[in-house]
Write an enzyme that holds these catalytic residues in place. Sequence first.
Site, short mmCIF file in Angstrom:
data_model
loop_
_atom_site.label_atom_id
_atom_site.label_comp_id
_atom_site.label_asym_id
_atom_site.label_seq_id
_atom_site.Cartn_x
_atom_site.Cartn_y
_atom_site.Cartn_z
N ASP A 192 36.05 72.32 16.79
CA ASP A 192 36.48 71.04 17.60
C ASP A 192 35.66 70.60 18.80
OD1 ASP A 192 38.20 69.09 19.15
OD2 ASP A 192 39.92 70.70 19.16
N SER A 205 46.02 67.69 21.91
CA SER A 205 44.73 67.52 22.84
C SER A 205 45.15 68.00 24.48
CB SER A 205 44.51 66.23 22.64
OG SER A 205 43.28 65.90 23.58
N HIS A 264 39.94 67.20 15.50
CA HIS A 264 40.50 67.50 17.06
C HIS A 264 41.99 66.87 16.42
CE1 HIS A 264 41.54 67.50 21.35
NE2 HIS A 264 41.94 66.28 21.32
#
Length: 530
Positions: free
Chosen positions: A434, A214, A463
């Site tokens: 995502d 991320s 994710h």
Amino acid sequence: MKKRAGVLIAAGVTMAALVATVPPAVSADAGAAPGPDAGRTALVWKGCGTKTYPKLQCASVEVPLDHVDPRGEKITLALSRIRHTAKTFQGPLLVNPGGPGGSGRSLAGFVAAALPGKVAAQYDVIGFDPRGVGASEPALDCRPGHFAAVRPDSVPRDERDERAGLDRARAFAKACGDKYGAVLPHIGTVSAARDLDVVRRALGARQISYFGYSYGTYLGAVYAKLHPRRVRRIVLDSVVDPSGAWYANNLAQDHAFDARHKAFAAWVAKHDPVYRLGGDPAEVEAKWYAMREAVRRSPAGGKVGPAELEDTFLPGGYFNGYWPHLAEAFASYVNEKDAAPLVAAYKQFGATDAAGHNGYSVYTSVQCRDAAWPRDWDTWREDNWDVHEKAPFSTWNNAWYNAPCAFWPTPSLTPPDVSNEELPPALLFQATEDAATPYDGGVALHRMLSRSALVVETGGGNHGVTLSGNACLDLHLAHYLATGEVPRRAAGGDADAVCDAPADPKPLPAERAAVPSRGGTLHGLLGFRG
């Protein structure tokens, strides 16, 4: 995944075979041996093991508050480690869960346990709390109670509602400036990336390897831009689009999260015999919005209003493993008029604890400092209403989450250009659906890192996709960490390799004895909003 097990399996390479191909020794310049600037700060490692990760060790290192003034005031970073046990030592592997604001110390234990044993044993897996986070000092907590229930409805119906949201945002920004005015100019991605090089030196390593999820992909890309020759291997999972930092990225998220909420509604409709909310996804979604209106009029259990309801269901946009739990709470409220499961789901998925307040304080401090945000609220109002018309699920919730940046007490910086032709081959992972880091961001960074390879999970909406239950993706990850080799254009298009997404989850069993999944463990460490 079942139809296509990936390029490595197609080539006849099994997990056992790939770890057997690891070279028997690592040269000094591969990162395992000290460099000329190594060892300047001695790390003292002490046992800090948990029941889950008993071999975890912890240490701390001082870094300059301002890297322009390296001899000035110091702050402290908290580190963790799972030591290598193999004769072949491939150096330190720094891991980061994203955020910004995520604590990475437990992630070291998770990554070391989730990787194939023969691969993990060759690395010192290093977790760290970035500046301002967790056990690092100072740890930010700008305004305790900022997320106390019940908050104003996130979707402003009139000027009074909007004023309430603006008052909260201003109050948070002011509290951060009042408490941490001397620190805020130094809370940002570039400062955090420079910290990583202090950690590298303290570890006594010429080079580091890096594995970020991320926001951690952006942090890794910035470090690689600053120090490309000090990167040995780099894995970036669920990739932030560097060109959208950060205002544009948040608007893009709103569309993507609305699509994932629709995917959740379709999943609930598919299991209508269990949840009895309708067999048509549109009907299910309409019932969700009716529930939202009901809790606006009368918050569920006095705790869950519309903003809290959005907070509760937003994690389902990150990880579909939460869908069965969310669907049960949804069905109980609608069909049985029972608010207790909804309140329980809010406490599990949506409520903000002390760590969450710290994480949010760092999140805003980093994002508001990193890049320019509109300072004219009229721009926010116009943009968010435009997006809300198409994607109503969480657009205004996300707007208020980021709204302190409109009033932030420190000026914004210009984000660095992270394009890189000096970096060794990087390995990127991206799911096509995502929501938190939409697919285009993975493609964009892939093109910016000249020798990178992109592994795509087709049809996947989660994710953080590696070490989360997809064996095909994990084969590529393990092979790269073991050998440094990346796949090359086997799939055509933007992808260098393709893996099918795992099947969606099934409803919870009647006996409620479901075993926690590795994906659930990972997403508990990654947190949300990053």
